[in-house]
Enzyme design. Structure first.
Site, PDB file in Angstrom:
ATOM      1  N   ASP A   1     -43.608  17.709 -56.617  1.00 59.43           N
ATOM      2  CA  ASP A   1     -42.180  17.549 -56.765  1.00 59.43           C
ATOM      3  C   ASP A   1     -42.237  16.721 -58.504  1.00 59.43           C
ATOM      4  O   ASP A   1     -43.200  16.075 -58.834  1.00 59.43           O
ATOM      5  CB  ASP A   1     -41.336  16.664 -56.089  1.00 59.43           C
ATOM      6  CG  ASP A   1     -41.914  15.534 -55.701  1.00 59.43           C
ATOM      7  OD1 ASP A   1     -43.024  15.246 -55.502  1.00 59.43           O
ATOM      8  OD2 ASP A   1     -40.997  14.283 -55.197  1.00 59.43           O
TER       9      ASP A   1
ATOM     10  N   GLU B   1     -42.035  14.194 -52.685  1.00 59.80           N
ATOM     11  CA  GLU B   1     -42.945  12.674 -52.498  1.00 59.80           C
ATOM     12  C   GLU B   1     -42.158  11.608 -52.960  1.00 59.80           C
ATOM     13  O   GLU B   1     -42.133  10.713 -52.365  1.00 59.80           O
ATOM     14  CB  GLU B   1     -44.412  13.083 -53.077  1.00 59.80           C
ATOM     15  CG  GLU B   1     -45.134  11.893 -52.715  1.00 59.80           C
ATOM     16  CD  GLU B   1     -45.163  10.477 -53.530  1.00 59.80           C
ATOM     17  OE1 GLU B   1     -45.186   9.328 -52.908  1.00 59.80           O
ATOM     18  OE2 GLU B   1     -44.577  10.741 -54.707  1.00 59.80           O
ATOM     19  N   GLU B   2     -41.300  11.930 -54.012  1.00 56.42           N
ATOM     20  CA  GLU B   2     -40.861  10.841 -54.991  1.00 56.42           C
ATOM     21  C   GLU B   2     -39.656  10.131 -53.948  1.00 56.42           C
ATOM     22  O   GLU B   2     -38.439  10.118 -54.433  1.00 56.42           O
ATOM     23  CB  GLU B   2     -40.403  11.365 -56.205  1.00 56.42           C
ATOM     24  CG  GLU B   2     -41.442  11.782 -57.074  1.00 56.42           C
ATOM     25  CD  GLU B   2     -42.387  10.623 -57.634  1.00 56.42           C
ATOM     26  OE1 GLU B   2     -42.142   9.326 -57.428  1.00 56.42           O
ATOM     27  OE2 GLU B   2     -43.305  10.921 -58.288  1.00 56.42           O
TER      28      GLU B   2
ATOM     29  N   HIS C   1     -44.105   7.910 -64.874  1.00 57.98           N
ATOM     30  CA  HIS C   1     -42.535   7.868 -64.639  1.00 57.98           C
ATOM     31  C   HIS C   1     -41.978   7.600 -66.076  1.00 57.98           C
ATOM     32  O   HIS C   1     -40.659   7.339 -66.155  1.00 57.98           O
ATOM     33  CB  HIS C   1     -42.055   6.961 -63.722  1.00 57.98           C
ATOM     34  CG  HIS C   1     -42.229   7.250 -62.265  1.00 57.98           C
ATOM     35  ND1 HIS C   1     -41.422   6.854 -61.320  1.00 57.98           N
ATOM     36  CD2 HIS C   1     -43.262   8.032 -61.462  1.00 57.98           C
ATOM     37  CE1 HIS C   1     -42.197   7.420 -59.919  1.00 57.98           C
ATOM     38  NE2 HIS C   1     -43.134   8.088 -60.282  1.00 57.98           N
TER      39      HIS C   1
HETATM   40 NI    NI Z   1     -46.886  10.251 -57.970  1.00 61.36          NI
END
Ligand code: NI
Length: 394
Positions: free
Chosen positions: A81, A139-140, A365
Site C-alpha cells: 500500500d 499495512e499503514e 512518509h
Molecule cells: Ni512502511
C-alpha cells in the site's frame, strides 16, 4: 546452496525489479484499494506457475511455491500500500495520482517480493520445501494483516517460519539490521473523553472545567513512563490530540484526549494500560469531572527469534562481506507483521536504502521520499537466501 549464486542472480534481475518498482511507484494505491498492484503481482506469480489466491482481505495475494519436499514452509510477507501524501520528488516515475504516493517504500517491497519469487524459481528443482508469498494490503494502520490472518492466511499450509523486511532510508545502502529479540514496539491507541459542565468563561466557579482537567491528565500521564516503568525497559506514552471548545469566552462541557502507547513486553504493556486508567480517573475525581478511557490494541511487538536472527546474521555476513550488520536496531515504531509472527519463529529484517550524496535520504512518509534502488537487488537476494537457509536447515 551456494548463496553467492543468489547474490549474482538478484543482480541479473536488478533491472527488471527496478522497472517493477518504478511502475508501482507511478501507480500508487491506498490500503485495500491495491487492485492494479495485486493484479500485476498475481499475474507474475501465475506466470511462474505458483498456486495463487487473490482477493484475500480485499486485495491481498497469496502464492505458494512448492519445491522438492513438502516441508517446511516459510512465509515471506511484502506490503503493497501507498500513503495519502502529495509527491514532490519530481522523478520521471513520480506518482500520477494526486495526493497518493509510495512514500514508505512499499513499491520497493512488492517488487522485491516478485524478484524473490523469480530468483527462487530459477532454482526450483533444488528448493527444499515450500514458500508462501504473502502480498499484504493496507499495512499503514488500516489492519490488513489482522484481516488476512482472520481469513486463514496462516493455515493450509501453516508456516514453520515467517520472514519480512523493510527498507530503511535513515540507513545507507550496505547497512542491514537483523535484530536479536524485540525489534519494533507494540502499539495501542487511547482516547480519553472528559465530561465537565460548561458555562461562561468569565464565571469559571459556576462550571466544571474539562479543559483544565484534560491538561492535568495530560501532565499526569507523563509520570507513567518516568515514575512507574522500570528505567531499564523502553516505553512511550504520547498524548497527540487535545480537543476542546469552540469559542474564546465559553468553557466547554467536554474535552477529548487521544494518543499512543508503545511497549515491548506484556508486563510493561499491562502496567501502562492499568496506569492510564488509574491516573485518568484519579485526576478526574480530583478535578470533579468524569473521564472515560477507551483503549484499542493496534499491533503486538515485532520480536525476532534470537536463534534465527543469529543464523541470518552470519548468513548475511557471508553474502555481503562489505555490509554493516546491526543486531541491536530497535525502534518504537510498530508493524503489523507482528500478526504473522505470533507463535512462529520469525525475523523482520531492515535493509538500508539511502544515498546522501544523491539526496536519496528523505525520511519515510515524506513527500520527497525516494531511495537508492541498489537496495532492491540486495534485499531480494537477502530474503531469498534467508528463506532458503531456513528450509535447508530443517
Ligand atoms: Ni512502511
Amino acid at each position: 546452496m551456494d548463496y553467492s549464486q543468489l547474490v549474482q542472480g538478484a543482480e541479473t534481475l536488478a533491472e527488471e525489479i527496478i522497472a517493477l518498482r518504478r511502475d508501482f511507484h507511478r501507480h500508487p494505491e491506498l490500503g485495500f484499494q491495491e487492485h492494479r498492484t495485486a493484479g500485476i503481482v498475481a499475474s507474475e506469480m501465475e506466470y511462474l506457475d505458483l498456486e495463487v489466491r487473490s482477493g484475500i482481505a480485499e486485495t491481498g495475494v497469496v502464492a505458494l511455491m512448492v519445491g522438492e519436499k513438502p516441508d517446511p514452509t516459510v512465509l515471506l510477507r511484502f506490503d503493497m500500500d501507498a500513503l495519502p501524501v502529495q509527491e514532490e520528488t519530481g522523478t520521471p516515475y513520480a506518482s500520477i495520482h494526486d495526493g497518493v504516493m509510495h512514500a514508505c517504500g512499499h513499491d520497493g517491497h512488492t517488487a522485491i517480493g516478485i524478484g524473490v519469487a523469480k530468483l527462487l524459481h530459477n532454482h526450483l528443482s533444488d528448493l527444499p520445501g515450500r514458500v508462501k508469498f504473502v502480498f499484504l494490503p493496507a499495512e499503514e494502520g488500516l489492519g490488513g494483516a489482522e484481516r488476512m490472518v482472520a481469513e486463514g492466511v496462516l493455515e493450509n499450509p501453516k508456516p514453520d517460519y515467517s520472514l519480512s523486511m523493510h527498507l530503511r532510508n535513515d540507513k545507507p545502502l550496505g547497512w542491514i539490521g537483523i535484530t536479536s529479540g524485540p525489534a519494533m514496539a507494540g502499539a495501542e491507541r487511547f482516547k480519553i473523553e472528559i465530561r465537565g459542565e460548561g458555562g461562561h468563561g468569565a464565571a469559571p466557579h459556576k462550571t466544571i472545567d474539562p479543559v483544565l482537567a484534560a491538561a492535568q491528565i495530560t501532565n499526569a500521564l507523563q509520570s507513567i513512563v518516568s515514575r512507574n516503568v522500570d528505567p531499564r525497559e523502553s516505553a512511550v506514552v504520547s498524548v497527540t490530540q487535545f480537543q476542546a471548545g469552540d469559542a474564546f469566552n465559553v468553557i466547554p462541557s467536554h474535552a477529548t484526549l487521544q494518543g499512543t502507547i508503545r511497549t515491548f513486553t506484556p508486563e510493561v504493556r499491562e502496567l501502562i494500560l492499568a496506569r492510564v486508567e488509574e491516573v485518568s480517573s484519579g485526576v478526574a475525581t480530583a478535578m470533579g469531572v468524569d473521564a472515560h478511557v477507551e483503549l484499542t490494541r493496534l499491533t503486538p511487538p515485532v520480536v525476532n527469534d534470537r536463534e534465527l536472527a543469529a543464523k541470518l546474521h552470519s548468513l548475511a555476513e557471508s553474502m555481503f562481506p562489505e555490509a554493516t550488520i546491526s543486531s541491536n536496531e530497535i525502534t518504537m515504531g510498530s508493524e503489523d507483521m507482528a500478526f504473522f509472527m505470533e507463535g512462529i519463529p520469525s525475523a523482520y529484517l531492515f535493509v538500508g536504502s539511502s544515498d546522501t550524496s544523491r539526496s536519496l535520504d528523505a525520511p519515510h512518509h515524506n513527500p520527497r521520499f525516494d531511495f537508492d534502488e541498489g537496495a532492491l537487488s540486495m534485499a531480494t537476494s537477502l530474503m531469498a537466501a534467508s528463506e532458503w537457509s531456513l528450509l535447508e536447515a530443517s
